[in-house]
Design a protein around this motif. Structure first.
Motif, PDB file in Angstrom:
ATOM      1  N   ALA A   1       7.309 -30.543-100.758  1.00  0.00           N
ATOM      2  CA  ALA A   1       7.071 -30.372 -99.327  1.00  0.00           C
ATOM      3  C   ALA A   1       7.899 -29.215 -98.785  1.00  0.00           C
ATOM      4  O   ALA A   1       7.429 -28.417 -97.968  1.00  0.00           O
ATOM      5  CB  ALA A   1       7.403 -31.665 -98.593  1.00  0.00           C
ATOM      6  N   GLU A   2       9.110 -29.112 -99.245  1.00  0.00           N
ATOM      7  CA  GLU A   2       9.985 -28.069 -98.724  1.00  0.00           C
ATOM      8  C   GLU A   2       9.431 -26.675 -99.028  1.00  0.00           C
ATOM      9  O   GLU A   2       9.545 -25.759 -98.208  1.00  0.00           O
ATOM     10  CB  GLU A   2      11.381 -28.206 -99.341  1.00  0.00           C
TER      11      GLU A   2
ATOM     12  N   LYS B   1      11.608 -27.909 -93.304  1.00  0.00           N
ATOM     13  CA  LYS B   1      11.052 -29.126 -93.864  1.00  0.00           C
ATOM     14  C   LYS B   1      10.667 -30.120 -92.771  1.00  0.00           C
ATOM     15  O   LYS B   1       9.596 -30.710 -92.785  1.00  0.00           O
ATOM     16  CB  LYS B   1      12.113 -29.747 -94.775  1.00  0.00           C
ATOM     17  N   GLY B   2      11.572 -30.296 -91.816  1.00  0.00           N
ATOM     18  CA  GLY B   2      11.328 -31.248 -90.751  1.00  0.00           C
ATOM     19  C   GLY B   2      10.043 -30.964 -90.002  1.00  0.00           C
ATOM     20  O   GLY B   2       9.303 -31.883 -89.633  1.00  0.00           O
TER      21      GLY B   2
ATOM     22  N   PHE C   1       2.275 -33.225 -89.990  1.00  0.00           N
ATOM     23  CA  PHE C   1       1.567 -34.084 -90.938  1.00  0.00           C
ATOM     24  C   PHE C   1       2.497 -35.223 -91.329  1.00  0.00           C
ATOM     25  O   PHE C   1       3.587 -34.998 -91.825  1.00  0.00           O
ATOM     26  CB  PHE C   1       1.152 -33.294 -92.170  1.00  0.00           C
ATOM     27  N   GLY C   2       2.009 -36.416 -91.073  1.00  0.00           N
ATOM     28  CA  GLY C   2       2.874 -37.578 -91.234  1.00  0.00           C
ATOM     29  C   GLY C   2       3.439 -37.769 -92.626  1.00  0.00           C
ATOM     30  O   GLY C   2       4.487 -38.382 -92.804  1.00  0.00           O
ATOM     31  N   SER C   3       2.749 -37.280 -93.626  1.00  0.00           N
ATOM     32  CA  SER C   3       3.225 -37.441 -94.992  1.00  0.00           C
ATOM     33  C   SER C   3       2.601 -36.358 -95.865  1.00  0.00           C
ATOM     34  O   SER C   3       1.653 -35.678 -95.464  1.00  0.00           O
ATOM     35  CB  SER C   3       2.866 -38.813 -95.531  1.00  0.00           C
TER      36      SER C   3
END
Lengths: 234, 234, 234, 234
Positions: free
Chosen positions: B47-48, B58-59, B65-67
């Motif tokens: 994700a990062e 990242k945050g 997108f929730g996940s």
DNA sequence: AATGAATGAGCTTTCATTCAT
DNA sequence: CATGAATGAAAGCTCATTCAT
């Protein structure tokens, strides 16, 4: 330096069960790993799962394969094996027409690879090549290149004998290979979770694909479609 | 760390730019995610990394997108878009022969999909379908099914008009689709790390593939091979 | 795998050899363990390595020592042995001056302990004491305390006879012991991987250390430095 | 490329607490790691324990140190710091006698290193050198070599000024260093789990050791033993 | 007694996800 | 809204220990 075993007392056999298991292990693990890697991809497959499916514990897996990545490599290598030399010999002895030869090659490919679990390897490589460039190039050298050459030789024979028209050989090879690759990918992805509406009958597909490849959409249907028993090498 | 030289709250201009960026964010993230998912697969993409490539933290990714899984779904959805209605209209208005029509469809597919980043989605689906059955069936409904029907209609037209011979339509559709799927897979796997020896020129491949599909290996070369400029079609 | 050429049960001779080995086993294991524990520490030493170095299998190790920890304890115990009573007797019979006595004690310590593998035990204890308090206190009782008392008695003798000046005995003992402990630690740590630039010649060090201990940096060099052959002492 | 922070609204301070923690983290972790490594050794210390003692979670540790081994290296480096240049300067300005100088050096060593947590590093190095040869040689270059040279210079000064007698310098250096190394090892091993019977008062030991080093066991007690306040650099 | 294949608890390390700032 | 420090569940891998042979 194993201590000598005395066969007088009937130990010979008793040692056997465990021994046999030990020899079977790597194969069982590789089979389990192939299944799971094909199904879920390398990263999403947990080592423990592979072990469990092979009926052993996590630790045992690492007894036989030093790491998950080595396991992956072994899976690919295991399922590659030089089937090509045998194949090439077969085709060298082929006496029929080149269209028959091509049809024979594609059908026997389906029987020996496409239909079997080995087809999963292609899906695996296509999906993971970018993550394992080293393996990918190994795969290219061991599978793709020989495969290309085999197909290429058939096409050349056809052209030489006036059975096929002249065309760009390199790309024609891809045209022969494409439906096979497609079939393997399809089978292991969409095909594995598709509703019946997308049901495809691979040998029907192969048969018609051969027909189309030879005569095209505009041609008239040839007898070749009536598929002779696969094993009756003419 | 020098004190920032901004007067107290003159956000007007900078706010505007940020506003614009804000709306662009999801798109940038989706683009970054597409690239990475295609390149490395879902599980192996962090994700990062996606966030970094989109130039955010990242945050922020998780703000939109929730996940990671939702991000994946969004990537697929985003890159599917109902291009089919537009396409179908185009073909409905097509006045040429059906071989020309098929050639046009395949070439414009290459230009609009195959050549573009959108082709990555297919690779993604093929690789990940079994891990995301929900998404896979969505993809089937939105892409595969319409695609099949589009091709099927062309083939039906050809048969109706006596331009194509009669054959099993369902599997013939796969024969048309196979080289396209193959091309996308190839491009995003082996093609991305292949040595020059495996260089394939996609439009050469497409052109010859069309020719073969129409006339087969045994047919005589038709004019269709001399490819007219792609955009000059009606 | 040729069939073993042994008649059914002529174990006589081979049994004997094995018997002999069997009794040697624990010793071989302890020796191997001492080496490895000293070299790498308790935690970093693998049981299998110990077994391998002793020429047996992993399983056998656990036949003799219930656990790695027990092995450790056994190693310590084994290498401690009450050399002290013998030593004390020797010193009780000593007839020379106390400086000579001290020199003799230190030199024979070097020959009997410092120079030998037994010195590794001290390194081991120093490194692991806090992880094995039970063993550490055993070591204290069996080694440190008797050692202290032995040194203390020498010093007391020197003071009583007016050969040494009066000082805090407890701490003086440490001053005698310190260079010995240091030497063992050095040898098994830095010394084991030091470049030649840090080469230290232990007996030169010992000799000069005795000299310094007796006469100090400011004293004049005494004859004591000319070291008599170690074994020529009573 | 951090976005500019607007200090108008009083964010300046609010960011602070977390920032400060972030800067404090590595130090806290290193301190915790030093304690634990010294106490239990490298291998027996669990990363999670270090984190817990520093008041953070396992994951956070790896945010600051890429691996346990890197943490180890950082611990050693952190606690080495070129204290030597400062020290050397101090001794260069020293105007007293060389015995006083040596006494001063040893006592200030005790105050600045021996007494502090930094002494644990020596224990660590002695215990782990064989497992971290790379670090060990770094330690030799940064600590052992400069330390030797410092001591050596003192001894040379003493000899030049006729205050010390002539002797093998290299080994004499070890004689000065030995009690210090011994003290650190003792303190962090036996000393940490010894019954009161082995209680040793380090500064008493140091004081008497200096005395012995200067005058030997056979010399007459000098005034030097009556220890002047440590900070009253003559 | 001896072996070594098998186990699984335990440790390091990664990374999606959260949340104080 | 945006950030990035912090978290902790989860996965890979190791190795002391067991036990069928």
């Amino acid at each position: 330096m194993p201590l000598p075993k005395f066969p007088c007392c009937p130990l010979a056999e008793s040692q056997a069960k465990r021994e046999r298991r030990k020899e079977a292990r790597p194969g069982e693990l590789l089979a389990a790993a192939l299944d799971l890697f094909v199904e879920k991809g390398f990263a999403a497959t947990r080592a423990e799962e592979v072990a469990a499916r092979a009926g052993v514990s996590k630790g045992t897996l690492f007894l036989y394969f030093g790491s998950k990545e080595e396991l992956f490599k072994a899976v690919v290598r295991e399922n590659i094996s030089g089937r090509f030399t045998e194949w090439e010999a077969e085709l060298n002895n082929f006496t029929g027409t080149t269209p028959e030869m091509l049809a024979y090659a594609m059908r026997s490919w389906w029987e020996r690879v496409g239909m079997t679990k080995a087809s999963g390897i292609t899906k695996l490589m296509m999906s993971e090549a970018r993550n394992f460039p080293e393996i990918a190039s190994f795969y290219q050298a061991e599978v793709i290149l020989p495969g290309h050459q085999l197909i290429r030789r058939i096409l050349e024979r056809g052209i030489e004998r006036g059975e096929f028209r002249v065309l760009d050989l390199d790309h024609a090879v891809y045209s022969v290979i494409a439906p096979m690759i497609f079939l393997m990918m399809w089978k292991h992805s969409v095909g594995a979770c598709a509703p019946a509406s997308f049901d495809m009958q691979p040998d029907l597909f192969i048969t018609q694909q051969i027909e189309l490849l030879l005569n095209g959409l505009t041609g008239k249907a040839e007898r070749a479609v009536t598929r002779p028993p696969l094993s009756s090498q003419p």
